[in-house]
Design a protein around this motif. Structure first.
Motif, mmCIF file in Angstrom:
data_model
loop_
_atom_site.group_PDB
_atom_site.id
_atom_site.type_symbol
_atom_site.label_atom_id
_atom_site.label_comp_id
_atom_site.label_asym_id
_atom_site.label_seq_id
_atom_site.Cartn_x
_atom_site.Cartn_y
_atom_site.Cartn_z
ATOM 1 N N GLU A 18 59.197 2.282 32.228
ATOM 2 C CA GLU A 18 59.247 2.776 30.857
ATOM 3 C C GLU A 18 60.339 3.827 30.721
ATOM 4 O O GLU A 18 60.482 4.694 31.571
ATOM 5 N N SER A 19 61.105 3.725 29.671
ATOM 6 C CA SER A 19 62.142 4.726 29.451
ATOM 7 C C SER A 19 62.122 5.194 28.006
ATOM 8 O O SER A 19 61.557 4.540 27.130
ATOM 9 N N GLU A 20 62.747 6.316 27.802
ATOM 10 C CA GLU A 20 62.815 6.944 26.486
ATOM 11 C C GLU A 20 63.372 5.970 25.444
ATOM 12 O O GLU A 20 64.362 5.294 25.684
ATOM 13 N N GLY A 21 62.726 5.894 24.319
ATOM 14 C CA GLY A 21 63.214 5.092 23.215
ATOM 15 C C GLY A 21 62.816 3.625 23.255
ATOM 16 O O GLY A 21 63.120 2.870 22.341
ATOM 17 N N GLN A 22 62.138 3.179 24.310
ATOM 18 C CA GLN A 22 61.680 1.802 24.389
ATOM 19 C C GLN A 22 60.196 1.734 24.069
ATOM 20 O O GLN A 22 59.494 2.740 24.098
ATOM 21 N N SER A 23 59.741 0.535 23.777
ATOM 22 C CA SER A 23 58.313 0.341 23.541
ATOM 23 C C SER A 23 57.551 0.673 24.818
ATOM 24 O O SER A 23 57.996 0.336 25.912
ATOM 25 N N PRO A 24 56.401 1.299 24.682
ATOM 26 C CA PRO A 24 55.618 1.623 25.875
ATOM 27 C C PRO A 24 55.033 0.369 26.526
ATOM 28 O O PRO A 24 54.791 -0.639 25.856
ATOM 29 N N ILE A 25 54.824 0.441 27.832
ATOM 30 C CA ILE A 25 54.170 -0.649 28.547
ATOM 31 C C ILE A 25 52.679 -0.549 28.245
ATOM 32 O O ILE A 25 52.079 0.523 28.344
ATOM 33 N N LEU A 26 52.091 -1.678 27.901
ATOM 34 C CA LEU A 26 50.669 -1.743 27.583
ATOM 35 C C LEU A 26 49.957 -2.674 28.553
ATOM 36 O O LEU A 26 50.588 -3.459 29.261
ATOM 37 N N ARG A 27 48.641 -2.618 28.565
ATOM 38 C CA ARG A 27 47.851 -3.437 29.483
ATOM 39 C C ARG A 27 48.109 -4.940 29.343
ATOM 40 O O ARG A 27 47.949 -5.674 30.302
ATOM 41 N N ASP A 28 48.492 -5.400 28.158
ATOM 42 C CA ASP A 28 48.680 -6.838 27.958
ATOM 43 C C ASP A 28 50.138 -7.279 28.116
ATOM 44 O O ASP A 28 50.471 -8.430 27.847
ATOM 45 N N ASP A 29 51.017 -6.388 28.578
ATOM 46 C CA ASP A 29 52.406 -6.758 28.810
ATOM 47 C C ASP A 29 52.507 -7.683 30.021
ATOM 48 O O ASP A 29 51.685 -7.624 30.945
ATOM 49 N N LEU A 30 53.554 -8.497 30.037
ATOM 50 C CA LEU A 30 53.757 -9.450 31.130
ATOM 51 C C LEU A 30 53.862 -8.770 32.491
ATOM 52 O O LEU A 30 53.394 -9.313 33.496
ATOM 53 N N VAL A 31 54.462 -7.605 32.537
ATOM 54 C CA VAL A 31 54.622 -6.885 33.796
ATOM 55 C C VAL A 31 53.266 -6.557 34.426
ATOM 56 O O VAL A 31 53.153 -6.388 35.639
ATOM 57 N N MET A 32 52.217 -6.513 33.624
ATOM 58 C CA MET A 32 50.867 -6.218 34.109
ATOM 59 C C MET A 32 50.118 -7.472 34.558
ATOM 60 O O MET A 32 48.980 -7.388 35.006
ATOM 61 N N GLY A 33 50.734 -8.630 34.468
ATOM 62 C CA GLY A 33 50.063 -9.897 34.753
ATOM 63 C C GLY A 33 49.285 -9.938 36.060
ATOM 64 O O GLY A 33 48.143 -10.379 36.109
ATOM 65 N N ASP A 34 49.894 -9.482 37.144
ATOM 66 C CA ASP A 34 49.240 -9.519 38.455
ATOM 67 C C ASP A 34 48.354 -8.306 38.718
ATOM 68 O O ASP A 34 47.758 -8.200 39.789
ATOM 69 N N TYR A 35 48.283 -7.410 37.758
ATOM 70 C CA TYR A 35 47.571 -6.151 37.974
ATOM 71 C C TYR A 35 46.517 -5.880 36.905
ATOM 72 O O TYR A 35 46.159 -4.741 36.656
ATOM 73 N N GLN A 36 46.042 -6.917 36.266
ATOM 74 C CA GLN A 36 45.038 -6.749 35.219
ATOM 75 C C GLN A 36 43.648 -6.599 35.820
ATOM 76 O O GLN A 36 43.408 -6.949 36.977
ATOM 77 N N ARG A 37 42.763 -6.113 35.011
ATOM 78 C CA ARG A 37 41.405 -5.810 35.445
ATOM 79 C C ARG A 37 40.711 -7.002 36.088
ATOM 80 O O ARG A 37 40.025 -6.856 37.105
#
Length: 109
Positions: A18-37
């Motif tokens: 996550e960087s300044e000025g970008q959309s925040p990473i949320l639980r349903d983002d693709l990057v979280m795919g392998d790390y979901q509950r």
């Protein structure tokens, strides 16, 4: 437990990507795919401590890189907390180190 594991992953990936000025990473983002509950729930149900340690280690490794590694003050503490997690041998012992890791990652956001 699964919620804490997912939160550790989320906070770690936020630090890494996550960087300044970008959309925040949320639980349903693709990057979280392998790390979901549900992924962590399956590992916990199986009692797969090593699998949990690997998954958390992947995320926290990225966060550790983002804070400058173990040679930096934030990285030293993060490394210590990951080390505690790596020494765990049963699912029942995971609670305290995971909560400490989650709380620390939240603080350094």
């Amino acid at each position: 437990m699964e919620l804490h594991l997912e939160t550790v992953a989320l906070f770690s990936l936020k630090l890494a990507y996550e960087s300044e000025g970008q959309s925040p990473i949320l639980r349903d983002d693709l990057v979280m795919g392998d790390y979901q509950r549900d992924v962590f729930e399956l590992l916990v149900r199986r009692g797969d401590v090593e699998g949990i340690q690997v998954k958390v280690g992947e995320c926290v490794g990225l966060a550790l890189e983002a804070v400058g590694g173990v040679d930096k003050p934030l990285g030293r503490e993060l490394g210590r907390l990951v080390g505690e997690l790596a020494s765990i041998q049963t699912v029942e012992q995971l609670d305290a180190p995971i909560i400490a890791l989650k709380d620390y990652l939240k603080e350094i956001q």
